[in-house]
Design an enzyme around this catalytic site. Structure first.
Site, PDB file in Angstrom:
ATOM      1  CG  MET A  42      -1.802  -1.268   1.273  1.00 28.76           C
ATOM      2  SD  MET A  42      -2.945  -1.284   2.685  1.00 28.76           S
ATOM      3  CE  MET A  42      -1.796  -1.471   4.049  1.00 28.76           C
ATOM      4  CG  ASP A  43       4.587   3.181  -2.381  1.00 29.69           C
ATOM      5  OD1 ASP A  43       4.787   3.926  -1.406  1.00 29.69           O
ATOM      6  OD2 ASP A  43       5.328   3.161  -3.380  1.00 29.69           O
ATOM      7  N   GLY A  44       2.052   5.102  -1.119  1.00 25.76           N
ATOM      8  CA  GLY A  44       1.612   6.405  -1.601  1.00 25.76           C
ATOM      9  C   GLY A  44       0.718   7.188  -0.670  1.00 25.76           C
TER      10      GLY A  44
END
Length: 278
Positions: A42-44
Site C-alpha cells: 500500500m504505497d503512496g
C-alpha cells in the site's frame, strides 16, 4: 415520516448501480481463473496527503478507507486470501513521533475494523497479523490479538496484515527454527550430516515462515507505479505476477482490482508453467 431528501435517493441509486456494475464485472471475470491470493504493497499514502495538501496522517486515514473497499472488491471477485503490507520492520527507523503516530493510527483502525461486523460476517473474514508482533506497542499488539481471536472461527476469506515484517527477518528466522527443530543431526567424520531426516529441506523452511499459513500470492500489487518489492514476500513471490498501477494507494479502486485480475488471467498459463518448472 419525514420525506426522504433527493440527495439520499440519488445516493441509494448510485449505490445500487455500483453493486450491479460489480456483479456484472465479476461474473464476466469468473469465466476465467481467479487468483486465490492477492498481496498489496500500500504505497503512496504520504504522497497523497502532500499532493492534496492534507494534514499529516490524513493520507493513512484515506488509505484505510481504500483498504476496506479493496477488500470488498477482492472477496466479491472470489479471492480467498488478501495480504497487505501495513508496516515494515525498517519503518521503525523513522522519526519516533512518526512511528508513534502510525502505531496510534493502526490501533485506532484495528479497533474500527472490529466494529465493522457486517462486513466481517458478510465475507466470513479471518484476520491474521503476520510479523514480529513483539515489536509493536502494547495497545496495538493487544488489539491485534483481540482481532485474531474474534475472527478465529471464520474460514471463508482471510486478511493477512504484515506488520513489523520484512523478508530479511522472516527467512533467517525460519532457517534458525528449522535447524533447531532438526536438533543438529548426526555427522560423519567429514562433518556432513549423515541422516537424511536431519537435513533441513525446503518444506521445513516453509513450515516456519510467517507466511507459511497460506498459499503463496498469485498476484502482487504495488500502488504508485513502483516496481520494488521493498523486502516484502521475497521468498513467496517467485512465481507471482506483479502489477504496478500508477495510482497512489488512496486512489486505488474497483478498476484497479478488475484490471489486476484481468492481467493475471492473461498470464495464467505462463505462470502455471513456471510453477511446475520451479
Amino acid at each position: 415520516m419525514a420525506e426522504e431528501r433527493p440527495s439520499g435517493v440519488i445516493g441509494k441509486l448510485l449505490g445500487s448501480l455500483n453493486i450491479a456494475v460489480r456483479r456484472v464485472l465479476f461474473t464476466f471475470l469468473s469465466s476465467g481463473p481467479i487468483p486465490q491470493h492477492i498481496a498489496f504493497i500500500m504505497d503512496g499514502n504520504r504522497r497523497f496527503a502532500k499532493k492534496w495538501k492534507l494534514e499529516e496522517g490524513a493520507g493513512h486515514k484515506a488509505g484505510f478507507l481504500t483498504l476496506m473497499s479493496i477488500l470488498k472488491y477482492c472477496y466479491e471477485a472470489g479471492v480467498k486470501y488478501v495480504t497487505v503490507y501495513a508496516f515494515s520492520l525498517d519503518n521503525f527507523n523513522r522519526r519516533p513521533d512518526e512511528v508513534q503516530s502510525v502505531m496510534d493510527l493502526m490501533h485506532e483502525k484495528i479497533e474500527g475494523f472490529l466494529k465493522e461486523l457486517n462486513m466481517v460476517n458478510r465475507y466470513g473474514i479471518r484476520v491474521l497479523f503476520i510479523g514480529d508482533l513483539s515489536r509493536l506497542s502494547e495497545p496495538v499488539r493487544d488489539a491485534a490479538q483481540k482481532a485474531m481471536e474474534a475472527t478465529a472461527k471464520n474460514t471463508r476469506t482471510y486478511l493477512l496484515v504484515c506488520v513489523a515484517y520484512t523478508s530479511s527477518h522472516e527467512i533467517p528466522r525460519a532457517i534458525y527454527e528449522a535447524c533447531q527443530e532438526k536438533g543438529g543431526g548426526s555427522r560423519g567424520s567429514n562433518g556432513i550430516v549423515s541422516d537424511d531426516e536431519d537435513i533441513v529441506k525446503l518444506v521445513d523452511l516453509e513450515k516456519h515462515m510467517y507466511m507459511g499459513v497460506v498459499p503463496d500470492p498469485d498476484l502482487l500489487v504495488r500502488s504508485s507505479g513502483e516496481t520494488r518489492l521493498s523486502n516484502f514476500l521475497l521468498w513467496q513471490s517467485t512465481n507471482s505476477l506483479m502489477y504496478s498501477p500508477k495510482a497512489l494507494w488512496p486512489e486505488m479502486g474497483l478498476r484497479h482490482v478488475v484490471w489486476g485480475i484481468f492481467k493475471y488471467q492473461k498470464n495464467y498459463y505462463y505462470l502455471e508453467k513456471k510453477k511446475k518448472q520451479s
